[in-house]
Design an enzyme around this catalytic site. Structure first.
Site, PDB file in Angstrom:
ATOM      1  N   VAL A  72       0.813  -1.227   0.000  1.00 59.74           N
ATOM      2  CA  VAL A  72       0.000   0.000   0.000  1.00 59.74           C
ATOM      3  C   VAL A  72       0.843   1.273   0.000  1.00 59.74           C
ATOM      4  O   VAL A  72       0.332   2.356  -0.255  1.00 59.74           O
ATOM      5  CB  VAL A  72      -1.008   0.057   1.183  1.00 59.74           C
ATOM      6  CG1 VAL A  72      -2.062  -1.011   1.071  1.00 59.74           C
ATOM      7  CG2 VAL A  72      -0.310   0.032   2.531  1.00 59.74           C
ATOM      8  N   TYR A  95       2.686   6.817  14.895  1.00 61.63           N
ATOM      9  CA  TYR A  95       1.452   6.059  14.681  1.00 61.63           C
ATOM     10  C   TYR A  95       0.221   6.923  14.989  1.00 61.63           C
ATOM     11  O   TYR A  95      -0.739   6.964  14.215  1.00 61.63           O
ATOM     12  CB  TYR A  95       1.495   4.819  15.573  1.00 61.63           C
ATOM     13  CG  TYR A  95       0.322   3.888  15.443  1.00 61.63           C
ATOM     14  CD1 TYR A  95       0.199   3.029  14.349  1.00 61.63           C
ATOM     15  CD2 TYR A  95      -0.655   3.829  16.436  1.00 61.63           C
ATOM     16  CE1 TYR A  95      -0.880   2.147  14.245  1.00 61.63           C
ATOM     17  CE2 TYR A  95      -1.726   2.951  16.344  1.00 61.63           C
ATOM     18  CZ  TYR A  95      -1.832   2.110  15.251  1.00 61.63           C
ATOM     19  OH  TYR A  95      -2.896   1.246  15.154  1.00 61.63           O
ATOM     20  N   ALA A 142      -0.039  10.147  14.964  1.00 59.85           N
ATOM     21  CA  ALA A 142      -0.182  11.202  13.944  1.00 59.85           C
ATOM     22  C   ALA A 142      -0.837  10.625  12.691  1.00 59.85           C
ATOM     23  O   ALA A 142      -1.718  11.248  12.088  1.00 59.85           O
ATOM     24  CB  ALA A 142       1.185  11.797  13.620  1.00 59.85           C
TER      25      ALA A 142
END
Ligand code: NAD
Length: 247
Positions: free
Chosen positions: A64, A155, A157
């Site tokens: 991704v 993480y 954020a």
């Protein structure tokens, strides 16, 4: 069969919460495209579950964080599925540490995998959904994106960013009947939380009013709700699924 005749794309569907969502979607009759970096060894179990419920599942290998690979994967879905109804941006990673120990690479890989990937995927599918005047997008945030958590600045954020993306995109596309929502899971039993030391797990458990960790099925239930017409008047929301932890 809440998702019969609907087509869904789920990222990070090889294990944990994504796998739970995949299985629940198949049980509800959805045709599912499952995206992850590599196909799980027990993939035939997913194909058998799909067959049992009169539907299909297809696996897509993609990272991704790689825009070109994601674009190719989404194009394949759009060309071969005849229409995408549901996107679940679930793939995510942690690289936890105190801020002075977080390298640029740890910061960037978390933001790229958790947040930028959702931006890429939303941008890739939204025009298609706008043309069809239907769609439901679900972004997997976290309670730490709302409350914060020491040791998880990168993480948290990324997960707070997903909430901003969700709320703004919901406003942009609501007039085309596309709904965009986020889920904020609490402490869920997966490989991601298996890494947490026993002492911290006990401390976290003591803060959960329902007195247990959540399961992938708990999150899958909320995702089915947001993907289906049961939530047809819900958009721009963050559904907290945390056993009452943040209450
Ligand atoms: P997990 O580590 O068990 O699974 C993560 C999934 O994402 C795997 O399928 C993995 O292959 C995939 N993935 C990771 N990086 C990828 C990449 N670059 N490209 C493609 N796929 C990739 O984690 P989980 O607990 O199932 O978490 C799923 C989501 O839920 C994540 O976004 C996570 O941040 C979020 N979440 C989890 C918890 C929890 O307590 N477990 C709490 C809040 C939010």
């Amino acid at each position: 069969m809440l998702l019969k005749d609907k087509t869904a794309l789920i990222t990070g569907a090889s294990r944990g919460i994504g796998r739970g969502i995949l299985e629940s979607f198949l049980k509800q009759g959805a045709r599912v495209w499952a995206l992850a970096r590599s196909q799980p060894q027990d993939w035939t179990a997913a194909e058998e579950l799909a067959a049992q419920h009169g539907t299909q599942v297809r696996f897509l290998a993609a990272d991704v964080a790689d825009e070109a690979g994601l674009t190719a994967a989404v194009n394949q879905v759009l060309e071969q599925s005849g229409g995408l109804d549901i996107l679940v941006n679930n793939a995510g990673i942690t690289r936890d540490n105190f801020i002075f120990r977080i390298s640029n690479d740890d910061w960037e890989s978390v933001i790229r995998t958790n947040l930028t990937s959702a931006f890429y995927l939303c941008r890739l599918v939204v025009r298609h959904m706008m043309n069809r005047r239907t769609g439901s997008i679900i972004n997997m945030s976290s309670v730490v994106g709302i409350h914060g958590n020491a040791g998880q600045t990168n993480y948290s954020a990324s997960k707070a960013g997903l909430i901003g993306l969700t709320k703004s995109l919901a406003l942009e596309v609501a007039s085309r009947n596309i709904r965009v929502n986020a889920i904020a899971p609490g402490f869920i039993q997966t490989e991601m939380t298996d890494k947490i030391p026993e002492k911290n797990r006990e401390e976290m458990l003591s803060r959960i009013p329902l007195k247990r960790m959540g399961t992938p099925e708990d999150i899958a239930g909320a995702t089915v709700f947001l993907a289906s017409d049961l939530s047809s008047y819900v958009t721009g929301q963050v559904l907290v699924v945390d056993g009452g932890m943040g209450t």
